[in-house]
Design a protein around this motif. Structure first.
Motif, mmCIF file in Angstrom:
data_model
loop_
_atom_site.group_PDB
_atom_site.id
_atom_site.type_symbol
_atom_site.label_atom_id
_atom_site.label_comp_id
_atom_site.label_asym_id
_atom_site.label_seq_id
_atom_site.Cartn_x
_atom_site.Cartn_y
_atom_site.Cartn_z
ATOM 1 N N ALA A 85 0.831 -1.205 0.000
ATOM 2 C CA ALA A 85 0.000 0.000 0.000
ATOM 3 C C ALA A 85 0.868 1.259 0.000
ATOM 4 N N ILE A 86 1.956 1.231 0.763
ATOM 5 C CA ILE A 86 2.870 2.382 0.793
ATOM 6 C C ILE A 86 3.511 2.578 -0.577
ATOM 7 N N PHE A 87 3.943 1.470 -1.195
ATOM 8 C CA PHE A 87 4.538 1.557 -2.532
ATOM 9 C C PHE A 87 3.534 2.134 -3.529
ATOM 10 N N LEU A 88 2.300 1.637 -3.507
ATOM 11 C CA LEU A 88 1.278 2.107 -4.439
ATOM 12 C C LEU A 88 1.002 3.596 -4.230
ATOM 13 N N THR A 89 0.932 4.016 -2.975
ATOM 14 C CA THR A 89 0.686 5.428 -2.673
ATOM 15 C C THR A 89 1.831 6.305 -3.168
ATOM 16 N N LEU A 90 3.065 5.880 -2.911
ATOM 17 C CA LEU A 90 4.225 6.674 -3.340
ATOM 18 C C LEU A 90 4.297 6.782 -4.861
ATOM 19 N N MET A 91 3.979 5.688 -5.563
ATOM 20 C CA MET A 91 4.000 5.723 -7.025
ATOM 21 C C MET A 91 2.956 6.709 -7.568
#
Length: 597
Positions: free
Chosen positions: A168-174
């Motif tokens: 979820a953090i990766f998706l948000t940062l992208m």
């Protein structure tokens, strides 16, 4: 001097807020309220819109505290995770933690687009912010509401909530990067994800092994082991982030590595981290509460409420049923897993990232996440226990265990000192039974220290200390709890033989030649009933184990303690399997061991 007074006042107010959160948690525990809401409320009351009138808008500090808090929470979760208990649910949990998060975000995005008047990328960012479940929220509420979930359901929720945060953090940062820079391709996103996941896993495993070596080789002064491990976890997290790896995945894996290896001062490390994670959660939620402005929420409350209900009643259930379709979860378990997708600090923490980088509409993401978390904790949090019992995924609470004391012995890792008070109705006192792998070492009576021989006969009220392997210490509990009267055998049950529910499947396989998977060979017969029955075990419940039928003959403390074995009639030897049949069976066994079916 005025600046010094300001610093002192800030320290005083911060300490008072945390103290208020800790004391208010006692009230929340009494009434079963979600504790995290209490900490949020304390922060809101102290903020600029509450009686406290504190002006706080430092998003950078909030992000820093949130990162440290989440890293410690995930590390503590990994440290407490027994790898043997999660091996069979790794596949469904990882699918939920990746595909499930993506599906939840995609299903939530269309409603967010039209409810908040956003473009597709911004609406997908809203979905990504609220897509992941919160490990701390889930298991804090499970614990405070006195639930004991079925092993497969509990393990699936544990692994999913611990591993979906990095995705979820990766998706948000992208998405934040794409909105702020306006560039990015599918290939770039996949490469970034692969880099973060692989590097995070490598750093976590290597870092965990290095911490284990350091703990066992370096002669640290007494009391420094726990701070050393906690600091090492933050070093692993920070190092991973600098290398553009997933620091959250790294600390979770490092925790699993450390928690499943014999190390010095393991018990003191766990106790220290328990307190550290509690404090981290309190500080994080108080700061998040300070950032909230009720006056700003007015325009986004109704759309946010709609998003919360779409998330709970549509997006999460669809994602769970799709992701668990290849695995043998029954419909009750799927519904409960879907309903237990609580949102907590992670959602609000992710919503602070757009604020940190200065995106337009950044406060809108934060306000929506805040409302979603409030509704999730209120609605799902308060109904968690009734839902578990109604869906038959909750086992009866085991009787309260004895007060066990565990002491590490310097210079070796194979044994530790385990102490218990001797109860007059305990198995040890009444029958003198003790496992062969444990050894009574000393007895304390009337403040005097005696050897076991000097203390003969053992009397109620004595404290006995035994040497036992650390991994088996908990198994001693049943010898020091009050014995429960066993029920008379039911004459209508057809078991040819009766055995204790404490026997393992491996022992049964050795005697009767039944086929047992390697993952389940260490399970007791009582565990087998817990895992494979659709509801809490009752007398007369039956399960098939290869050719043998297991019949529950007696229940004690909510678990099967006497099992009847119904043996098959002699049959002709079946013809040997063809190569194709043998290959299909091997593939089925491999899938069962990985998928937990």
């Amino acid at each position: 001097m005025a600046s010094l007074d300001t610093v002192s006042l800030a320290i005083l107010l911060g300490a008072v807020l945390v103290l208020a959160g800790i004391l208010s948690s006692l009230l929340a525990l009494r009434f079963g309220a979600p504790l995290l809401l209490v900490f949020l409320a304390i922060g809101m009351l102290a903020g600029d819109s509450g009686p406290g009138q504190l002006q706080f808008d430092d998003v950078r500090t909030t992000y820093l505290v949130g990162s440290v808090a989440l890293a410690l929470i995930l590390f503590d979760g990994g440290l407490r995770t027994r790898f043997a208990s999660i091996r069979t649910v790794l596949a469904p949990s990882m699918v939920l933690a990746t595909v499930g998060v993506l599906l939840t975000a995609l299903i939530t995005a269309p409603f967010a687009k039209y409810a908040l008047d956003l473009n597709w990328t911004e609406s997908l960012l809203v979905g990504a912010v609220v897509a992941s479940t919160d490990a701390a929220a889930v298991f804090l509420l499970v614990h405070t509401q006195g639930l004991r979930l079925r092993p497969r359901v509990g393990a699936t929720l544990e692994v999913e909530s611990g591993t979906n945060d990095p995705f979820a953090i990766f998706l948000t940062l992208m998405l934040v990067e794409y909105i702020s820079l306006g560039t990015g391709t599918a290939a770039h996103v996949m490469m970034e994800f692969a880099q973060e996941a692989v590097l995070g896993a490598v750093v976590g495993v290597i870092g965990g092994r290095l911490v284990v070596i350091a703990l066992n080789k370096v002669a640290l002064p007494q009391g420094l082991h726990a701070p050393f491990v906690t600091t090492a976890a933050l070093v692993i997290f920070g190092g991973s982030q600098i290398m553009h790896a997933s620091g959250f995945l790294a600390v979770y894996l490092a925790g699993i590595i450390i928690g499943n290896r014999p190390t010095r001062a393991h018990n003191s490390v766990v106790a220290f981290l328990d307190a550290a994670t509690w404090l981290a959660q309190i500080v994080m939620f108080v700061l998040l509460g300070l950032l909230v402005s009720p006056s700003r929420l007015g325009g986004s409350v109704l759309p946010a409420v709609g998003i919360a209900f779409v998330l709970m009643l549509l997006a999460r259930p669809i994602a769970v049923f799709v992701c668990l379709a290849p695995f043998r979860f029954n419909w009750r378990e799927k519904i409960f897993i879907a309903w237990t997708g609580l949102r907590g600090a992670v959602a609000i923490f992710l919503a602070s990232i757009p604020m940190l980088v200065g995106l337009s509409k950044a406060y809108l993401y934060f306000d929506v996440a805040f409302v979603v978390v409030i509704i999730s904790l209120l609605l799902q949090g308060w109904t968690l226990a009734p839902a578990a019992r109604k869906l038959h995924v909750a086992l009866p609470r085991a009787e309260r265990g004895p007060r066990r004391v565990e002491l590490d012995l310097p210079g070796q890792l194979e044994q530790q000192l385990v102490g218990y008070p001797v109860r007059p109705k305990s198995l040890y006192f009444r029958r003198g039974l003790i496992p062969s792998w444990s050894k009574p070492t000393l007895v304390i009576r009337n403040e005097s220290i005696l050897t076991p021989i000097e203390a003969e006969p053992i009397a109620p009220g004595d404290y006995i200390y035994l040497l036992a392997p650390p991994e088996k210490a908990e198994s001693l509990d049943r010898f020091f709890v009050d014995m429960q009267p066993s029920s008379a055998p039911d004459p209508h049950l057809l078991g040819d033989f009766m055995v204790s529910g404490e026997h393992t499947l491996a022992e049964l396989a050795e005697i009767y030649g039944v086929k047992v998977s390697e993952d389940e060979s260490g399970h007791t017969l009582a565990d087998y009933f817990d895992v494979h029955l659709d509801r809490a075990p009752k007398e007369g419940a039956e399960l098939v184990l290869d050719p043998i039928v297991l019949v529950a003959r007696s229940i004690s403390g909510g678990r099967v303690n006497v099992v009847g074995l119904r043996l098959p009639e002699d049959e002709e030897t079946p013809p040997p399997l063809t190569r194709r049949q043998a290959l299909r069976r091997k593939l089925a066994d491999l899938w069962s061991s990985v998928a937990g079916v």
